[in-house]
Design a protein around this motif. Structure first.
Motif, PDB file in Angstrom:
ATOM      1  N   SER A  66      -8.982   6.999  -2.394  1.00  0.00           N
ATOM      2  CA  SER A  66      -7.634   6.163  -3.195  1.00  0.00           C
ATOM      3  C   SER A  66      -6.851   5.444  -2.189  1.00  0.00           C
ATOM      4  O   SER A  66      -6.445   4.222  -2.263  1.00  0.00           O
ATOM      5  CB  SER A  66      -6.983   7.206  -4.079  1.00  0.00           C
ATOM      6  OG  SER A  66      -7.772   7.854  -4.997  1.00  0.00           O
ATOM      7  N   ALA A  67      -6.465   6.119  -1.122  1.00  0.00           N
ATOM      8  CA  ALA A  67      -5.772   5.498   0.025  1.00  0.00           C
ATOM      9  C   ALA A  67      -6.359   4.241   0.591  1.00  0.00           C
ATOM     10  O   ALA A  67      -5.926   3.056   0.832  1.00  0.00           O
ATOM     11  CB  ALA A  67      -5.572   6.421   1.359  1.00  0.00           C
ATOM     12  N   ILE A  68      -7.955   4.234   0.760  1.00  0.00           N
ATOM     13  CA  ILE A  68      -8.567   3.237   1.240  1.00  0.00           C
ATOM     14  C   ILE A  68      -8.547   1.790   0.193  1.00  0.00           C
ATOM     15  O   ILE A  68      -8.252   0.747   0.559  1.00  0.00           O
ATOM     16  CB  ILE A  68     -10.005   3.553   1.399  1.00  0.00           C
ATOM     17  CG1 ILE A  68     -10.183   4.326   2.858  1.00  0.00           C
ATOM     18  CG2 ILE A  68     -10.835   2.351   1.582  1.00  0.00           C
ATOM     19  CD1 ILE A  68     -11.693   4.840   2.762  1.00  0.00           C
ATOM     20  N   SER A  77       0.729  -1.191   0.060  1.00  0.00           N
ATOM     21  CA  SER A  77      -0.034  -0.034  -0.024  1.00  0.00           C
ATOM     22  C   SER A  77       0.898   1.147  -0.010  1.00  0.00           C
ATOM     23  O   SER A  77       0.653   2.240   0.974  1.00  0.00           O
ATOM     24  CB  SER A  77      -0.787  -0.032   1.134  1.00  0.00           C
ATOM     25  OG  SER A  77      -1.682  -1.140   1.356  1.00  0.00           O
ATOM     26  N   PRO A  78       1.725   1.525  -0.983  1.00  0.00           N
ATOM     27  CA  PRO A  78       2.736   2.787  -0.984  1.00  0.00           C
ATOM     28  C   PRO A  78       1.831   3.920  -1.024  1.00  0.00           C
ATOM     29  O   PRO A  78       2.187   5.019  -0.659  1.00  0.00           O
ATOM     30  CB  PRO A  78       3.547   2.520  -2.243  1.00  0.00           C
ATOM     31  CG  PRO A  78       2.881   1.504  -2.899  1.00  0.00           C
ATOM     32  CD  PRO A  78       1.897   0.644  -2.216  1.00  0.00           C
ATOM     33  N   PHE A  79       0.675   4.017  -1.813  1.00  0.00           N
ATOM     34  CA  PHE A  79      -0.123   5.287  -1.925  1.00  0.00           C
ATOM     35  C   PHE A  79      -0.582   5.516  -0.589  1.00  0.00           C
ATOM     36  O   PHE A  79      -0.759   6.718  -0.244  1.00  0.00           O
ATOM     37  CB  PHE A  79      -1.102   4.916  -3.132  1.00  0.00           C
ATOM     38  CG  PHE A  79      -1.950   6.272  -3.417  1.00  0.00           C
ATOM     39  CD1 PHE A  79      -1.502   7.133  -4.211  1.00  0.00           C
ATOM     40  CD2 PHE A  79      -3.201   6.375  -2.669  1.00  0.00           C
ATOM     41  CE1 PHE A  79      -2.205   8.291  -4.562  1.00  0.00           C
ATOM     42  CE2 PHE A  79      -3.871   7.915  -2.886  1.00  0.00           C
ATOM     43  CZ  PHE A  79      -3.452   8.569  -3.897  1.00  0.00           C
ATOM     44  N   ALA A  80      -1.112   4.484   0.064  1.00  0.00           N
ATOM     45  CA  ALA A  80      -1.976   4.810   1.410  1.00  0.00           C
ATOM     46  C   ALA A  80      -0.831   5.336   2.295  1.00  0.00           C
ATOM     47  O   ALA A  80      -0.922   6.329   3.330  1.00  0.00           O
ATOM     48  CB  ALA A  80      -2.662   3.459   1.991  1.00  0.00           C
ATOM     49  N   GLY A  98     -17.682  -5.234   6.487  1.00  0.00           N
ATOM     50  CA  GLY A  98     -16.109  -5.211   7.004  1.00  0.00           C
ATOM     51  C   GLY A  98     -16.204  -6.239   8.036  1.00  0.00           C
ATOM     52  O   GLY A  98     -17.107  -6.717   8.958  1.00  0.00           O
ATOM     53  N   GLY A  99     -15.078  -6.613   8.406  1.00  0.00           N
ATOM     54  CA  GLY A  99     -14.918  -7.725   9.468  1.00  0.00           C
ATOM     55  C   GLY A  99     -13.394  -8.287   9.472  1.00  0.00           C
ATOM     56  O   GLY A  99     -12.381  -7.746   8.915  1.00  0.00           O
ATOM     57  N   GLY A 100     -13.190  -9.324  10.114  1.00  0.00           N
ATOM     58  CA  GLY A 100     -11.893 -10.159  10.406  1.00  0.00           C
ATOM     59  C   GLY A 100     -11.263  -9.738  11.727  1.00  0.00           C
ATOM     60  O   GLY A 100     -11.792  -8.640  12.310  1.00  0.00           O
ATOM     61  N   ASN A 101     -10.106 -10.149  12.012  1.00  0.00           N
ATOM     62  CA  ASN A 101      -9.546  -9.894  13.325  1.00  0.00           C
ATOM     63  C   ASN A 101      -7.908  -9.727  12.686  1.00  0.00           C
ATOM     64  O   ASN A 101      -7.351 -10.809  12.642  1.00  0.00           O
ATOM     65  CB  ASN A 101      -9.707 -10.956  14.230  1.00  0.00           C
ATOM     66  CG  ASN A 101      -9.208 -10.317  15.492  1.00  0.00           C
ATOM     67  OD1 ASN A 101      -9.101  -9.066  15.857  1.00  0.00           O
ATOM     68  ND2 ASN A 101      -9.360 -11.287  16.515  1.00  0.00           N
ATOM     69  N   PRO A 102      -7.274  -8.478  12.510  1.00  0.00           N
ATOM     70  CA  PRO A 102      -8.062  -7.229  12.938  1.00  0.00           C
ATOM     71  C   PRO A 102      -8.927  -6.783  11.836  1.00  0.00           C
ATOM     72  O   PRO A 102      -8.962  -7.610  10.525  1.00  0.00           O
ATOM     73  CB  PRO A 102      -6.840  -6.102  12.925  1.00  0.00           C
ATOM     74  CG  PRO A 102      -5.836  -7.053  12.123  1.00  0.00           C
ATOM     75  CD  PRO A 102      -5.896  -8.392  12.256  1.00  0.00           C
ATOM     76  N   PRO A 103     -10.019  -5.937  12.040  1.00  0.00           N
ATOM     77  CA  PRO A 103     -10.809  -5.359  11.386  1.00  0.00           C
ATOM     78  C   PRO A 103     -10.344  -4.844   9.898  1.00  0.00           C
ATOM     79  O   PRO A 103      -9.658  -4.304   9.882  1.00  0.00           O
ATOM     80  CB  PRO A 103     -11.783  -4.603  12.036  1.00  0.00           C
ATOM     81  CG  PRO A 103     -11.567  -4.877  13.280  1.00  0.00           C
ATOM     82  CD  PRO A 103     -10.132  -5.147  13.504  1.00  0.00           C
ATOM     83  N   SER A 104     -11.003  -5.286   8.683  1.00  0.00           N
ATOM     84  CA  SER A 104     -10.745  -4.862   7.348  1.00  0.00           C
ATOM     85  C   SER A 104     -11.952  -4.162   6.848  1.00  0.00           C
ATOM     86  O   SER A 104     -13.181  -4.567   6.977  1.00  0.00           O
ATOM     87  CB  SER A 104     -10.242  -6.135   6.618  1.00  0.00           C
ATOM     88  OG  SER A 104      -9.937  -5.689   5.393  1.00  0.00           O
ATOM     89  N   PRO A 105     -11.834  -3.133   6.128  1.00  0.00           N
ATOM     90  CA  PRO A 105     -13.088  -2.545   5.501  1.00  0.00           C
ATOM     91  C   PRO A 105     -13.755  -3.257   4.342  1.00  0.00           C
ATOM     92  O   PRO A 105     -13.044  -4.128   3.939  1.00  0.00           O
ATOM     93  CB  PRO A 105     -12.550  -1.282   4.887  1.00  0.00           C
ATOM     94  CG  PRO A 105     -10.970  -1.509   4.686  1.00  0.00           C
ATOM     95  CD  PRO A 105     -10.622  -2.315   5.802  1.00  0.00           C
ATOM     96  N   GLY A 106     -15.003  -3.192   4.225  1.00  0.00           N
ATOM     97  CA  GLY A 106     -15.799  -3.877   3.385  1.00  0.00           C
ATOM     98  C   GLY A 106     -16.453  -3.022   2.306  1.00  0.00           C
ATOM     99  O   GLY A 106     -15.684  -2.021   1.982  1.00  0.00           O
ATOM    100  N   LYS A 111      -6.732  -1.749   0.747  1.00  0.00           N
ATOM    101  CA  LYS A 111      -7.279  -3.090   0.311  1.00  0.00           C
ATOM    102  C   LYS A 111      -6.483  -3.908  -0.980  1.00  0.00           C
ATOM    103  O   LYS A 111      -7.119  -4.941  -1.264  1.00  0.00           O
ATOM    104  CB  LYS A 111      -8.727  -2.989  -0.374  1.00  0.00           C
ATOM    105  CG  LYS A 111      -9.858  -2.441   0.856  1.00  0.00           C
ATOM    106  CD  LYS A 111     -10.107  -3.674   1.793  1.00  0.00           C
ATOM    107  CE  LYS A 111     -10.810  -4.719   1.254  1.00  0.00           C
ATOM    108  NZ  LYS A 111     -11.292  -5.802   2.183  1.00  0.00           N
ATOM    109  N   GLY A 112      -5.516  -3.312  -1.244  1.00  0.00           N
ATOM    110  CA  GLY A 112      -4.685  -3.919  -2.424  1.00  0.00           C
ATOM    111  C   GLY A 112      -5.441  -4.033  -4.001  1.00  0.00           C
ATOM    112  O   GLY A 112      -5.042  -4.636  -4.625  1.00  0.00           O
ATOM    113  N   GLU A 113      -6.322  -2.820  -4.009  1.00  0.00           N
ATOM    114  CA  GLU A 113      -7.022  -2.849  -5.152  1.00  0.00           C
ATOM    115  C   GLU A 113      -6.288  -1.907  -6.272  1.00  0.00           C
ATOM    116  O   GLU A 113      -6.135  -2.225  -7.376  1.00  0.00           O
ATOM    117  CB  GLU A 113      -8.553  -2.451  -5.050  1.00  0.00           C
ATOM    118  CG  GLU A 113      -9.461  -3.211  -4.341  1.00  0.00           C
ATOM    119  CD  GLU A 113     -10.763  -2.935  -4.412  1.00  0.00           C
ATOM    120  OE1 GLU A 113     -10.993  -1.858  -5.017  1.00  0.00           O
ATOM    121  OE2 GLU A 113     -11.638  -3.773  -3.857  1.00  0.00           O
ATOM    122  N   SER A 114      -5.909  -0.767  -5.748  1.00  0.00           N
ATOM    123  CA  SER A 114      -5.143   0.170  -6.869  1.00  0.00           C
ATOM    124  C   SER A 114      -4.159   0.943  -5.986  1.00  0.00           C
ATOM    125  O   SER A 114      -4.581   1.326  -4.835  1.00  0.00           O
ATOM    126  CB  SER A 114      -6.270   0.718  -7.484  1.00  0.00           C
ATOM    127  OG  SER A 114      -5.515   2.000  -8.206  1.00  0.00           O
TER     128      SER A 114
END
Length: 525
Positions: free
Chosen positions: A255-257, A121-124, A287-295, A261-264
C-alpha cells in the motif's frame, strides 16, 4: 540557543530515508541559505517559509540563517520540508523555547498565509514513520496537515497529529492553547475484503483451472495459449481469488508503494493484480526515470502480473523481466541515482497461438503461413520462455455448454475451496523449506524434490530426449513437488512428473507435438 534540530522523511525510490533538518542562526548580514542538495522545489521554500512565519505572528530573524538537510549527499526534492524548516527557524530564534522536537517527524507544505496545504503520499510517510519508530525503539509522533493525517491514521502503532496551520503546530509543541487532537486509528478488518471474482464462474477448462491452481500454490509462472475469446483473460483475472490474503506487514509495504505512485493512500489487504497494456514502455513496466521510479512489476509485488497478448509487448521490455523473475527484485541505475525495487510476483501471460489466432482451432481455419507462425511464436525468446514453469492450452468451449452452464459440481469447485488447498500447500512448503516451491534454490531442489524410482526414470528419459537445460529440469521438479503437495503426498510420484512434463511443453511441443501447445493432461487431483 541559535541551533535547532528537527526530523523528517524522504524517499529514494520506495526506500524511506530519515532526514535531519538543522537550522543555525549566526551574526552577519541577513541571508537565508539551504544546503544539502535541495532541488528547485525546496530552494523556493525560502520565500514560502518567510511569508508563513510573518503571517502566523512570528518574527523572521534578521540574521544569517543556514538550513542543512542531512544526509548531505542525498538529493532531496519535496515541499514537505516546509513545516520543519519554519519550526526550526522559530525554535532557533527562541520563539519555541519550551518545545521538545526530538520525538517528532514533520511533513507539510506551507502556503504564504501559514496554512498547511498538503503533502504527497501521506500513507507512505506514515508507514516510513512507523519503521523509523521501530529503528529508534521509541515512540515517534508524526505531524502533518489535517486531511492527509486522517489517511495516515490508518497505519497502526503510530501517533498522528493533524494541524491546520503553522501557528496551531507551534502552539501544540509549546503547550499553548488548545492542543491538537491525535488522529484516531481507523482500524480495518484486514481479512474481510474478498475478491468478487470466482473461478466457479468459468465454465469448463478443468485442465487450465488445475494448472492455475498449481501455479498459485507453488508460485510458478504460467502461460495460457488459445484462440480469441476462449477464456484466457477470464481465467487469469480470477487467479487473485485463489491466493491467500496478504500478511499485514506485506499489505503495509504494498500500500505504501501504491501511495508513492499516487494511486491510492488507503490500506488494502488484497493482493495486487496488474494488467499493463502491450504498448507500455520500459519505464512503465520495469521502472525508470531519473530519479528512478517503480514500474508495474513493483506494483505487482506479492501479487499477480498479467500480461495479456504478451507477444505484442516490446521485445526489450519482455527481456528485461528475466532478472526480476529470478531474483524477485529489479535494480535500476542512472547517473547519480541507483534504486532497488521489490518485484516478487506471479507472472501470468496469455497470447494467441498465431497472428490470426485460429491455429489448432477445431472449426476455424488458420490463415497464417508456417513462417508467420514461427516468427510470431519466437517473439517470446527461449531464455524467457524457459522461465515459464507451465504452459497450458485454453480451447474454445462448446456453445451448448456455455448456454447450459455447469450441470454438475466439478472436482475443482469454486475459488473458496481452491484457495483453501493453496493455503494448505503453501503451509507445507514454508514448514519444509522456508519458501515456496517456485523459489527453491538448487540445493533445496536436490534435497526436497527427489522423485521416486519410476518417476526419476521418466524424468531422466524426457530430459535426455529433449536436451533440457538445467533450469528446465529444475523447474519440472519444482512443479512436480507442488503437485505432490496438493495431493498431500510426501514423495514425488510418476503421475506428478508426467503432469509436470506435460505442463512444461512449450509451443510446438518439446517432444515434437504439432499442436500450438502439446496435448495437456487430464489430471485427477
Amino acid at each position: 540557543m541559535p541551533l535547532a534540530t528537527l526530523h523528517s522523511l524522504t524517499f529514494v525510490g520506495v526506500r524511506p530515508v530519515a532526514v535531519q533538518i538543522e537550522v543555525h542562526l549566526s551574526a552577519g548580514l541577513p541571508s537565508f541559505a539551504l544546503v544539502g542538495l535541495p532541488d528547485t522545489e525546496i530552494r523556493e521554500s525560502k520565500e514560502r517559509v518567510r511569508s508563513a512565519l510573518l503571517n502566523s505572528g512570528f518574527e523572521f530573524p534578521s540574521q544569517r540563517i543556514t538550513v542543512n538537510l542531512a544526509p548531505a549527499d542525498l538529493p532531496k526534492g519535496s515541499a514537505a520540508f516546509d513545516l520543519a524548516v519554519a519550526l526550526g527557524i522559530a525554535s532557533a530564534s527562541g520563539q519555541l523555547a519550551k518545545a521538545d522536537l526530538s520525538d517528532w517527524l514533520f511533513a507539510g507544505e506551507l502556503s504564504l498565509s501559514g496554512a498547511l496545504t498538503g503533502v504527497r503520499s501521506p500513507f507512505a510517510l506514515a508507514v516510513a514513520a512507523r519503521k523509523e519508530a521501530c529503528i529508534r525503539q521509541r515512540t515517534i509522533k508524526l505531524m502533518m496537515p489535517k486531511a492527509p493525517a486522517r489517511l495516515a491514521a490508518t497505519v497502526p502503532d503510530l501517533a498522528v497529529f493533524g494541524a491546520g496551520n503553522l501557528f496551531e503546530a507551534a502552539a501544540h509543541l509549546v503547550g499553548h492553547g488548545q492542543p491538537l487532537e491525535q488522529q484516531s486509528h481507523l482500524a480495518s478488518n484486514h481479512s474481510s475484503t474478498t475478491n468478487p471474482l470466482d473461478m466457479a464462474e468459468v465454465i469448463g477448462h478443468q485442465t487450465a483451472k488445475h494448472a492455475l491452481l498449481t501455479a498459485t500454490a507453488g508460485q510458478h509462472h504460467i502461460r495460457l495459449v488459445g484462440p480469441p475469446g476462449s477464456g484466457k483473460s477470464m481465467l487469469a483475472q480470477r487467479v487473485g481469488s485463489l491466493m491467500p490474503p496478504l500478511p499485514f506487514e506485506d499489505s503495509l509495504e504494498i500500500s505504501a508503494i501504491r501511495s508513492l505512485k499516487g494511486e491510492s493512500d488507503m490500506l488494502s489487504p488484497q493482493r495486487p493484480f496488474r494488467n499493463p497494456h502491450p504498448s507500455s514502455t520500459m519505464a512503465a513496466l520495469i521502472g525508470g526515470g531519473n530519479p528512478p521510479s517503480p514500474g508495474e512489476i513493483t506494483l505487482a509485488h506479492q501479487g499477480i502480473l498479467f500480461t495479456d497478448e504478451v507477444l505484442e509487448f516490446d521485445r526489450r521490455c519482455l527481456e528485461s523481466l528475466r532478472e526480476p523473475l529470478e531474483t524477485g527484485r529489479v535494480n535500476i541505475s542512472r547517473s547519480g541515482h541507483q534504486a532497488s525495487f521489490p518485484a516478487k510476483f506471479l507472472w501470468v501471460c496469455a497470447h494467441n497461438p498465431c497472428p490470426c489466432g485460429w491455429l489448432g482451432h477445431p472449426a476455424k481455419e488458420c490463415r497464417c503461413t508456417p513462417e508467420q507462425v514461427r516468427k510470431y511464436q519466437n517473439k517470446l525468446s527461449g531464455p524467457l520462455a524457459d522461465r515459464l514453469d507451465i504452459s497450458v492450452e485454453v480451447q474454445a468451449i462448446d456453445h451448448g455448454a456455455l448456454l447450459q452452464g455447469e450441470t454438475e459440481p466439478t472436482e475443482l469447485g469454486g475459488s473458496a475451496g481452491l484457495r483453501k488447498r493453496v493455503e494448505e500447500a503453501r503451509t507445507v512448503q514454508l514448514e519444509r523449506q522456508g519458501c515456496l516451491n517456485g523459489e527453491m534454490s538448487a540445493g533445496q531442489i536436490n534435497k526436497h524434490c527427489k522423485p521416486a524410482s519410476g518417476a526419476e526414470k521418466l524424468l531422466l528419459a524426457y530430459a535426455q530426449k529433449n536436451h533440457l537445460s538445467a533450469r528446465a529440469l529444475h523447474r519440472i521438479c519444482r512443479v512436480a513437488r507442488t503437485l505432490a503437495d496438493l495431493d498431500q503426498a510426501s514423495q514425488i510420484e510418476k503421475k506428478h512428473i508426467a503432469t509436470a512434463i506435460q505442463y512444461r511443453k512449450t509451443l510446438g511441443g518439446e517432444a515434437g507435438s504439432q499442436s500450438p501447445v502439446a496435448q495437456q493432461p487430464t489430471y485427477n487431483p
